[in-house]
Design an enzyme around this catalytic site. Sequence first.
Site, PDB file in Angstrom:
ATOM      1  CB  THR A  12      70.228  42.794  21.282  1.00 33.30           C
ATOM      2  OG1 THR A  12      70.316  44.030  22.003  1.00 33.30           O
ATOM      3  CG2 THR A  12      71.632  42.323  20.945  1.00 33.30           C
ATOM      4  CB  SER A  54      63.321  46.399  24.190  1.00 33.22           C
ATOM      5  OG  SER A  54      64.483  46.464  24.983  1.00 33.22           O
ATOM      6  CB  THR A  85      67.752  42.219  27.166  1.00 35.10           C
ATOM      7  OG1 THR A  85      68.697  43.233  26.778  1.00 35.10           O
ATOM      8  CG2 THR A  85      68.026  40.934  26.403  1.00 35.10           C
ATOM      9  CG  ASP A  86      68.008  47.586  27.292  1.00 36.37           C
ATOM     10  OD1 ASP A  86      68.763  46.755  27.834  1.00 36.37           O
ATOM     11  OD2 ASP A  86      68.407  48.445  26.485  1.00 36.37           O
TER      12      ASP A  86
END
Length: 332
Positions: A12, A54, A85-86
């Site tokens: 992101t 990700s 972040t995932d």
Amino acid sequence: MKKLMLFTTGGTVASIEGENGLAPELHADDLLSYIPEINVRCRIDTKELMNIDSTNMQPEFWIDMANVIYEHYDQYDGFIITHGTDTMGYTSAALSYMLQDASKPIVITGSQIPISYSKTDAKRNISDAIRFACEDIGGVYVVFDGKVIQGTRAIKLRTKSYDAFESINYPYVASIHDEHIEYNKSISFQKKKHIQLDTSLCTDVAVVKLHPGMKPEFFDSLKDLYKGVVVESYGSGGVPFQVRNILEKLVELTEHGVSVVITTQCLEEGEDMGIYEVGRKIDHNRVVRSKNMNTEAIVPKLMWVLGKTTDPKKVKEMMETSIAADITRYCY
């Protein structure tokens, strides 16, 4: 002045709006252009490893990250990786296992909102990560929303909020307020060690979350597909044995040579299979007990151990020895 290397992988933080929604497009120098004041603190070189969401992260990419850090290890004082972040928790844990005895900081960060947006957490997170990468400290860490989290303890709990990550069953390493880093306990900086690189992974690992009504026969399909299975059991480590006998199928998996790790669906406080009958009936001599490790750390740990041996007895010994060491030390 510290000399750092910034590796980018997408996520992101590097995304812009496209025809099909947000997708990573910005490059390393693009990211740093949004925080030009950083160059006053330290010298930063950059390298783009990949530019992906990700969600598309794979274990093979973890190996690429570990290798490139190892290759540049002697040339820099610290490292930063920008990441979506995932799957950040999986990556930070994997790097913790593949890059052991690191006496320099390896810091992973990202953002919930792209850096190009006016209201973004990216600038702060990258600035904080760079600040922490200048510390005389070793190991792999996630830096996010002013918190420093041990690499094997980071879990993403929130999909939109700035405070996306929590440190599970482990204290925060430190908090970052502007230029000030406040450690949560006093530390003695470790002596310089020779970093150990070990990227042998076996990716044949499945995660199964138990739910009422699950067909026991489902586990038959795993026998020849996977070398290891992580079972997210109920509560303190309970596996059903009435009506639909899942417990019996776990025994069959171990007899077939598959390593089975028992964890819990509860995020806090970990498993304790010695409390209830549904936990005691599990053959503790066959399965691996995960104690209070989180799934994001268990999966790459099991892949890493299976990369050395697929003998269930040896896997159990290696896993439990490592888990015991991890939960009893406050590791920097």
